[in-house]
Write an enzyme that holds these catalytic residues in place. Structure first.
Site, PDB file in Angstrom:
ATOM      1  N   LEU A   1       0.849  -1.187   0.000  1.00 32.96           N
ATOM      2  CA  LEU A   1       0.000   0.000   0.000  1.00 32.96           C
ATOM      3  C   LEU A   1       0.884   1.236   0.000  1.00 32.96           C
ATOM      4  CD1 LEU A   1      -2.614  -0.951   2.780  1.00 32.96           C
ATOM      5  CD2 LEU A   1      -2.935  -1.089   0.304  1.00 32.96           C
ATOM      6  N   ASP A   2       0.363   2.322  -0.582  1.00 34.92           N
ATOM      7  CA  ASP A   2       1.053   3.603  -0.450  1.00 34.92           C
ATOM      8  C   ASP A   2       1.332   3.879   1.019  1.00 34.92           C
ATOM      9  OD1 ASP A   2       0.673   3.940  -3.138  1.00 34.92           O
ATOM     10  OD2 ASP A   2      -0.544   5.743  -2.966  1.00 34.92           O
ATOM     11  N   ARG A   3       2.392   4.591   1.274  1.00 37.97           N
ATOM     12  CA  ARG A   3       2.700   4.985   2.645  1.00 37.97           C
ATOM     13  C   ARG A   3       1.533   5.743   3.273  1.00 37.97           C
ATOM     14  NH1 ARG A   3       4.960   9.525   4.910  1.00 37.97           N
ATOM     15  NH2 ARG A   3       5.208  10.447   2.847  1.00 37.97           N
TER      16      ARG A   3
END
Length: 504
Positions: free
Chosen positions: A199-201
């Site tokens: 997942l994106d940060r």
């Protein structure tokens, strides 16, 4: 000066005379004045992070943030092919420009630079193939939200967590202990996990790990056959259309370092399906079903449709122009766009929100940012020497990336590492007055948490006063709600900001 290593990554030679010990390699006869380079060491296989890495430092909590106590750490690498035949001085001056050369001279005097585990005394030494470099630095990590990392499910095969926003999945760039992998190891005793997707940060939600290589391989096959279903929810600007919206605009990476993408005909093919769930008169809650896994795919497609996520720190900024990138209308070159984005965050003292710092911007080369890996699938396990999940060469070799059409979905974004923060104005000569490597870590590279107890004479971060982000700034309204495959389905609860009665 090199990519980060997660600790001891090389097999130690067995003691001579012990049963099973391999015979010591014979040294090649050297010409007069020629320098001997040991053969490459055997690398440990499998997952790299263990108890000795988790013990390097500790957390503390302050103002709604999870913080890491500064610590001493070794950046390590084997000599790159392009460095062979060049001096260390040349390499530092051309590839690690975040620091003045006086910094590296002082680091050498302090015993922090080692070549084949021997202290570097002369930066004019010419590098050879298989040279092994080690650089000890005082490491500071950016804070993340103090929201807990909740375990949604665990059995003998998998661990499923609800990841808070702002937390990278794996060590990369400036993040190491403030990552999902390290928190699971340090606080939950969960080690040797295999990443199944990322997942994106800044994206929160369902994140799944395999406990064994066999389970990882089985789910990988589902990934390749596109048998997995991922569902996200977000809150966007304005009144999103009531009917289903399908966006298939191709996406191009503008900058790996800053972590910016945009719609472009030359980009990679993408498809996202959107369905509005609610509208409160100002903003809409939207369900997102990505059918591909490009970097920032959902965020870029929403921006293109004119409904960016309301608190997106990249795609809902004034830098994109009056239309905020709607319909691909930007009115700037890529270079102008990146400059405008950076300046907008500089003016708000919020570069940390992007996961970058001034030293990242000052260092040379266009490298990959970390932790913004879209909803893409599994990458390789962390490199046991460099501690990253993708080779450093890739970040500087666009042709290599182009040859691997699945690379965008497999590899985490990352940074080639500058040795220390930039703009050092310290009196470097103070290092000659007793601060040797033994003060920071032992000769085997075992670095640890002593670093937070004292100021480091070379560390700019120790003398800087950064504004901490607020907990609110570390939350983006994009959440991975559901992850489903053959024989499994995991779902988190709906985030508070997605509820019908939520008020801005």
């Amino acid at each position: 000066m090199a990519e980060p290593g997660p600790g001891p990554a090389v097999a130690r030679d067995e003691e001579p005379g012990k049963e099973g010990a391999a015979p010591a390699p014979k040294k090649r006869r050297l010409a007069g004045g020629e320098r001997y380079v040991p053969p490459p060491r055997k690398l440990s296989t499998g997952v790299s992070f263990g108890a000795e890495h988790f013990a390097e430092t500790s957390y503390y909590f302050e103002g709604g943030l999870r913080k890491v106590r500064p610590y001493y750490f070794d950046f390590r690498t084997y000599c790159k092919g392009r460095w062979v035949g060049h001096s260390l001085l040349h390499v530092f001056s051309t590839e690690f420009r975040a620091q003045p050369l006086d910094f590296y001279r002082a680091a050498a005097r302090a015993g922090r630079l080692r070549l084949n585990e021997e202290p570097v005394r002369d930066l004019h030494i010419v590098l050879k193939n298989n040279d092994f470099l080690r650089n000890t630095v005082h490491r500071h990590e950016p804070p993340v939200t103090a929201q807990p990392l909740r375990i949604l499910a665990e059995d003998e095969e998998v661990v499923v967590v609800d990841k808070p926003s702002s937390l990278p999945v794996h060590p990369c760039g400036r993040f190491r202990h403030n990552t999902v992998i390290f928190i699971l190891g340090k606080e939950h005793g969960l080690m040797e996990l295999h990443t199944l997707h990322r997942l994106d940060r800044m994206t929160s939600g369902v994140l799944m790990f395999a406990k064994t290589a066999a389970v990882s391989k089985r789910i990988d096959e589902q990934v390749r056959e596109r048998q997995l279903e991922k569902e996200y929810v977000c809150r966007v600007v304005g009144e999103f259309p009531e009917h289903e919206v399908v966006c298939e605009e191709p996406i191009l990476v503008v900058s790996y370092k800053v972590g910016v993408c945009r719609v472009d005909p030359k980009g990679k093919p993408c498809k996202t399906i959107f369905q509005r769930l609610s509208y409160n008169g100002k903003t809409s809650v939207v369900k997102c079903l990505p059918r591909t896994g490009r970097t920032h795919q959902i965020r870029v497609h929403l921006q293109y449709l004119g409904h960016p996520i309301i608190n997106d720190p990249i795609y809902n900024m004034e830098a994109w122009g009056p239309d905020r990138g709607k319909g691909g209308r930007i009115g700037k070159t890529d270079e102008e766009l990146l400059k405008a984005l950076v300046e907008e965050h500089r003016s708000k003292q919020s570069l940390e929100i992007l996961g970058i710092s001034e030293e990242d911007l000052n260092s040379g080369g266009e490298n990959k940012d970390c932790g913004d890996s879209g909803d893409r699938t599994k990458s390789a396990e962390a490199d046991p020497v460099n501690g990253n999940a993708c080779p450093a060469e890739d970040a500087k070799d666009p042709e290599r990336a182009a040859k691997d059409p699945q690379r965008d979905e497999k590899d985490p974004e990352r940074n080639d590492i500058a040795a220390c923060p930039s703009d050092s104005d310290t009196n470097l000569e103070t290092l000659e007055k007793g601060k040797e490597l033994g003060s920071f870590g032992n000769q085997d590279g075992q670095t640890g948490q002593k670093g937070w107890e004292e100021k480091d004479p070379l560390c700019v971060e120790c003398r800087m006063s950064r504004r901490d982000p607020s907990p609110k700034e570390l939350v983006m309204f994009l959440h991975a709600l559901r992850y489903k495959g053959a024989g499994f389905e995991y779902c988190s609860s709906m985030p508070e900001w997605a509820m019908d009665d939520w008020e801005e």
